[in-house]
Motif scaffolding. Structure first.
Motif, PDB file in Angstrom:
ATOM      1  N   MET A   1       0.667  -1.046   0.044  1.00 58.49           N
ATOM      2  CA  MET A   1      -0.198  -0.123  -0.269  1.00 58.49           C
ATOM      3  C   MET A   1       0.648   1.231   0.434  1.00 58.49           C
ATOM      4  SD  MET A   1      -2.902   0.751   2.563  1.00 58.49           S
ATOM      5  CE  MET A   1      -1.659   1.045   4.606  1.00 58.49           C
ATOM      6  N   LEU A   2       1.021   2.304  -0.713  1.00 59.65           N
ATOM      7  CA  LEU A   2       1.862   3.395  -0.747  1.00 59.65           C
ATOM      8  C   LEU A   2       1.149   4.465   0.256  1.00 59.65           C
ATOM      9  CD1 LEU A   2       2.376   3.858  -4.472  1.00 59.65           C
ATOM     10  CD2 LEU A   2       3.914   4.138  -2.686  1.00 59.65           C
ATOM     11  N   GLN A   3       1.450   5.166   0.782  1.00 59.36           N
ATOM     12  CA  GLN A   3       0.938   6.145   1.679  1.00 59.36           C
ATOM     13  C   GLN A   3       1.745   7.748   1.153  1.00 59.36           C
ATOM     14  OE1 GLN A   3       2.353   5.543   5.664  1.00 59.36           O
ATOM     15  NE2 GLN A   3       1.205   2.889   5.569  1.00 59.36           N
ATOM     16  N   HIS A   4       1.061   8.609   1.494  1.00 56.91           N
ATOM     17  CA  HIS A   4       1.537   9.659   1.295  1.00 56.91           C
ATOM     18  C   HIS A   4       1.989  10.374  -0.236  1.00 56.91           C
ATOM     19  CE1 HIS A   4       1.672   9.920   5.745  1.00 56.91           C
ATOM     20  NE2 HIS A   4       2.257   8.305   5.714  1.00 56.91           N
ATOM     21  N   SER A   5       3.478  11.108  -0.057  1.00 57.69           N
ATOM     22  CA  SER A   5       3.496  11.099  -1.622  1.00 57.69           C
ATOM     23  C   SER A   5       3.914  10.506  -2.831  1.00 57.69           C
ATOM     24  CB  SER A   5       4.959  11.653  -1.532  1.00 57.69           C
ATOM     25  OG  SER A   5       5.730  10.564  -1.380  1.00 57.69           O
ATOM     26  N   GLY A   6       3.528   9.080  -2.487  1.00 60.77           N
ATOM     27  CA  GLY A   6       3.075   7.812  -3.335  1.00 60.77           C
ATOM     28  C   GLY A   6       4.675   6.956  -3.599  1.00 60.77           C
ATOM     29  N   ILE A   7       5.606   7.692  -2.997  1.00 62.87           N
ATOM     30  CA  ILE A   7       6.877   7.177  -2.572  1.00 62.87           C
ATOM     31  C   ILE A   7       7.320   6.580  -1.500  1.00 62.87           C
ATOM     32  CG2 ILE A   7       9.455   6.795  -2.065  1.00 62.87           C
ATOM     33  CD1 ILE A   7       8.983  10.507  -4.085  1.00 62.87           C
ATOM     34  N   GLY A   8       7.353   5.567  -1.836  1.00 61.18           N
ATOM     35  CA  GLY A   8       7.392   3.926  -0.317  1.00 61.18           C
ATOM     36  C   GLY A   8       8.651   3.818  -0.161  1.00 61.18           C
ATOM     37  N   VAL A   9       9.185   3.021   0.747  1.00 63.88           N
ATOM     38  CA  VAL A   9      10.004   2.519   1.500  1.00 63.88           C
ATOM     39  C   VAL A   9       9.978   1.233   0.982  1.00 63.88           C
ATOM     40  CG1 VAL A   9      11.164   3.131   3.590  1.00 63.88           C
ATOM     41  CG2 VAL A   9      10.087   5.281   3.324  1.00 63.88           C
ATOM     42  N   ALA A  10      11.216   0.755   1.079  1.00 62.02           N
ATOM     43  CA  ALA A  10      11.404  -1.118   0.747  1.00 62.02           C
ATOM     44  C   ALA A  10      13.027  -0.697   1.805  1.00 62.02           C
ATOM     45  CB  ALA A  10      11.971  -1.472  -0.426  1.00 62.02           C
ATOM     46  N   ILE A  11      13.659  -2.362   2.177  1.00 57.84           N
ATOM     47  CA  ILE A  11      14.158  -2.510   3.517  1.00 57.84           C
ATOM     48  C   ILE A  11      15.051  -3.204   2.119  1.00 57.84           C
ATOM     49  CG2 ILE A  11      14.906  -2.804   5.577  1.00 57.84           C
ATOM     50  CD1 ILE A  11      12.783  -1.294   6.683  1.00 57.84           C
ATOM     51  N   THR A  12      16.366  -3.316   1.633  1.00 58.08           N
ATOM     52  CA  THR A  12      16.839  -3.773   1.311  1.00 58.08           C
ATOM     53  C   THR A  12      18.026  -4.716   1.347  1.00 58.08           C
ATOM     54  OG1 THR A  12      17.835  -2.270  -0.337  1.00 58.08           O
ATOM     55  CG2 THR A  12      15.655  -2.599  -1.137  1.00 58.08           C
ATOM     56  N   GLY A  13      18.679  -4.464   2.097  1.00 58.20           N
ATOM     57  CA  GLY A  13      19.864  -5.302   3.138  1.00 58.20           C
ATOM     58  C   GLY A  13      19.986  -5.140   4.140  1.00 58.20           C
ATOM     59  N   SER A  14      20.846  -6.148   5.046  1.00 61.70           N
ATOM     60  CA  SER A  14      21.221  -5.689   6.272  1.00 61.70           C
ATOM     61  C   SER A  14      23.056  -6.472   6.944  1.00 61.70           C
ATOM     62  CB  SER A  14      20.333  -6.964   7.064  1.00 61.70           C
ATOM     63  OG  SER A  14      20.644  -7.774   6.360  1.00 61.70           O
ATOM     64  N   GLY A  15      22.858  -5.746   7.193  1.00 56.96           N
ATOM     65  CA  GLY A  15      24.661  -6.065   7.531  1.00 56.96           C
ATOM     66  C   GLY A  15      24.719  -5.857   9.104  1.00 56.96           C
ATOM     67  N   SER A  16      25.553  -7.256  10.093  1.00 64.62           N
ATOM     68  CA  SER A  16      26.198  -6.758  11.595  1.00 64.62           C
ATOM     69  C   SER A  16      27.103  -7.184  11.314  1.00 64.62           C
ATOM     70  CB  SER A  16      25.239  -7.668  12.112  1.00 64.62           C
ATOM     71  OG  SER A  16      25.289  -9.186  11.135  1.00 64.62           O
ATOM     72  N   ALA A  17      27.726  -6.187  12.532  1.00 64.34           N
ATOM     73  CA  ALA A  17      29.195  -6.309  12.607  1.00 64.34           C
ATOM     74  C   ALA A  17      29.635  -6.532  14.679  1.00 64.34           C
ATOM     75  CB  ALA A  17      30.833  -5.490  12.407  1.00 64.34           C
ATOM     76  N   ALA A  18      30.410  -7.527  15.216  1.00 68.02           N
ATOM     77  CA  ALA A  18      30.482  -7.419  16.668  1.00 68.02           C
ATOM     78  C   ALA A  18      32.189  -8.436  16.670  1.00 68.02           C
ATOM     79  CB  ALA A  18      29.827  -8.814  17.680  1.00 68.02           C
ATOM     80  N   PRO A  19      32.875  -7.036  18.426  1.00 73.61           N
ATOM     81  CA  PRO A  19      33.877  -6.935  18.156  1.00 73.61           C
ATOM     82  C   PRO A  19      34.139  -8.320  18.662  1.00 73.61           C
ATOM     83  CG  PRO A  19      32.793  -5.598  19.456  1.00 73.61           C
ATOM     84  CD  PRO A  19      31.770  -6.526  19.062  1.00 73.61           C
ATOM     85  N   LEU A  20      35.803  -9.298  18.152  1.00 73.56           N
ATOM     86  CA  LEU A  20      35.974 -10.527  18.507  1.00 73.56           C
ATOM     87  C   LEU A  20      36.146 -10.753  19.336  1.00 73.56           C
ATOM     88  CD1 LEU A  20      38.804 -10.258  15.614  1.00 73.56           C
ATOM     89  CD2 LEU A  20      36.356 -11.510  15.343  1.00 73.56           C
ATOM     90  N   THR A  21      36.564 -10.114  19.876  1.00 73.47           N
ATOM     91  CA  THR A  21      36.064 -10.195  21.661  1.00 73.47           C
ATOM     92  C   THR A  21      34.925 -10.647  22.056  1.00 73.47           C
ATOM     93  OG1 THR A  21      38.140  -9.066  21.696  1.00 73.47           O
ATOM     94  CG2 THR A  21      38.106 -10.531  23.990  1.00 73.47           C
ATOM     95  N   SER A  22      34.690 -12.017  22.888  1.00 77.76           N
ATOM     96  CA  SER A  22      34.353 -11.801  23.481  1.00 77.76           C
ATOM     97  C   SER A  22      33.948 -12.621  25.512  1.00 77.76           C
ATOM     98  CB  SER A  22      32.855 -13.527  23.315  1.00 77.76           C
ATOM     99  OG  SER A  22      33.267 -14.368  23.053  1.00 77.76           O
TER     100      SER A  22
END
Ligand code: ACO
Length: 334
Positions: A1-22
């Motif tokens: 469903m498109l809202q507001h201006s007619g421009i919508g949002v897509a979430i197209t990539g994800s990434g993560s990182a953590a320090p090596l030490t635990s």
């Protein structure tokens, strides 16, 4: 469903990182008087990643950001805006521009956003405003925190809870659809004292008539029971409001993705919303509470191992210091 201006949002990539030490709970019991049994049964946390002094927030954030860009199949030069949600900047003047430099995203504008453990959700909503107005097409949203810099390592009530890490998503403009389906953001400064990382001034006399405050930030203080009560009351409310705005029922949610503060909070919120446990994403056993990073790290893991699939409906909620809290309902992917 498109809202507001007619421009919508897509979430197209994800990434993560953590320090090596635990550091696992057993190791932590050499730092403070605690045990694996106490920490695991009260919080669900088994270990946390901790940044050594040579690790900068900008590096962790850039690593997570690059992975998100790679998944989205775009380059750093395609990014128009970088929003870095953090409470633990390398530089109080802002760390987002340092992440920009690390990534080589030189066509973007970059700024920090501070809303503690709600920062990622607040950032998602902020980014979507720029996209929906047509101002920017491609946003790199980062949540990154190194709370180990600010934990009181002699306070067993707080130091066992936190860990360090970074997560990121790419948000892009789409003309044919809008994947951000609803949101609700709240804050209440009257309850600020429940959870603080506060600046404490010390008078420095400049002249006989004039002093300025030159103090420092003091470590995290927390009223754990107040925070617990706040979270299990406010988080279900805000998710219900966001679902209402999305015109969805709780049964239509595929994944409940809460800020990874404490397994007991996750269980209580899921129970109040009647979300079954197999729809609740949880990785705090490995990371502890990574503040603004916890939601995108858990999202990234679930996307990469195939649990979250394109089109799945994710109900996410952040909550924490401020106090701040907020929820966003989105569909993963293009
Ligand atoms: N190891 C062993 N014993 C401990 C520890 C520890 N690490 N910490 C506290 N205790 C002891 C206390 O000293 C106390 O003993 P006492 O009764 O002899 O004094 C006892 O355990 C109970 O302490 P409480 O503080 O009452 O413990 P509680 O059951 O409330 O659990 C907890 C503490 C886990 C922090 C809980 O309050 C909680 O989950 N609160 C939510 C906090 C949270 O999630 N904060 C972060 C969210 S916001 C954000 O992400 C920034």
């Amino acid at each position: 469903m498109l809202q507001h201006s007619g421009i919508g949002v897509a979430i197209t990539g994800s990434g993560s990182a953590a320090p090596l030490t635990s550091l696992d709970n057993q190791g932590l019991s050499q730092v403070v008087d605690t045990s694996d049994e106490w920490i695991a049964s009260r919080t669900g946390i088994r270990q946390r990643h901790l940044a050594d002094p040579a690790v900068y927030l900008r590096q962790l954030a850039a690593e997570a950001g690059q992975r998100a860009l790679d998944m989205a199949g775009i380059s750093a030069l395609d990014v128009d805006l970088i929003v870095l949600a953090t409470s633990t900047p390398d530089d109080l003047f802002g760390t987002a521009s340092l992440v920009q430099a690390e990534l080589g995203a030189m066509k973007a504008v970059a700024f920090d956003l501070t809303a503690a453990c709600s920062g990622f959700v607040f950032g998602m909503v902020t980014a979507s405003q720029f996209i929906r107005t047509g101002a920017y097409k491609t946003v790199l949203l980062l949540g990154a925190d190194i709370l180990s810099r600010w934990v009181d390592w002699s306070d067993r009530r707080t130091c066992v809870l936190f860990g360090d890490g970074a997560g990121a998503v790419v948000m892009q403009a789409r003309s044919e659809s809008d994947r951000l389906l609803g949101f609700e953001l709240r804050s209440d400064g009257n309850q600020n004292s429940c959870l603080t990382l506060a600046y404490q001034p010390e008078a420095k006399a400049l002249t006989s008539e004039l002093s300025v405050g030159q103090g420092s930030f003091h470590p995290i203080t927390m009223n754990g029971q107040e925070v617990y009560r706040f979270a299990i009351k406010r988080v279900p409310e805000v998710i219900e409001k966001a679902l209402f705005k999305a015109n969805l029922s709780v049964e239509q949610v595929d994944w409940l993705l809460l800020h990874q503060a404490n397994q007991r909070i996750l269980d209580a919120v899921a129970q109040r919303l009647t979300v079954p446990p197999d729809k609740v994403l949880s990785n705090m056993a490995k990371y502890g509470n990574t503040s603004a990073a916890s939601i995108p790290i858990a999202l990234d893991e679930a996307v990469r191992d195939g649990r979250i699939k394109p089109g799945d409906v994710v109900a996410t909620a952040g909550f924490g210091a401020g106090l701040t809290w907020g929820a966003a309902i989105f569909q993963w992917g293009n």
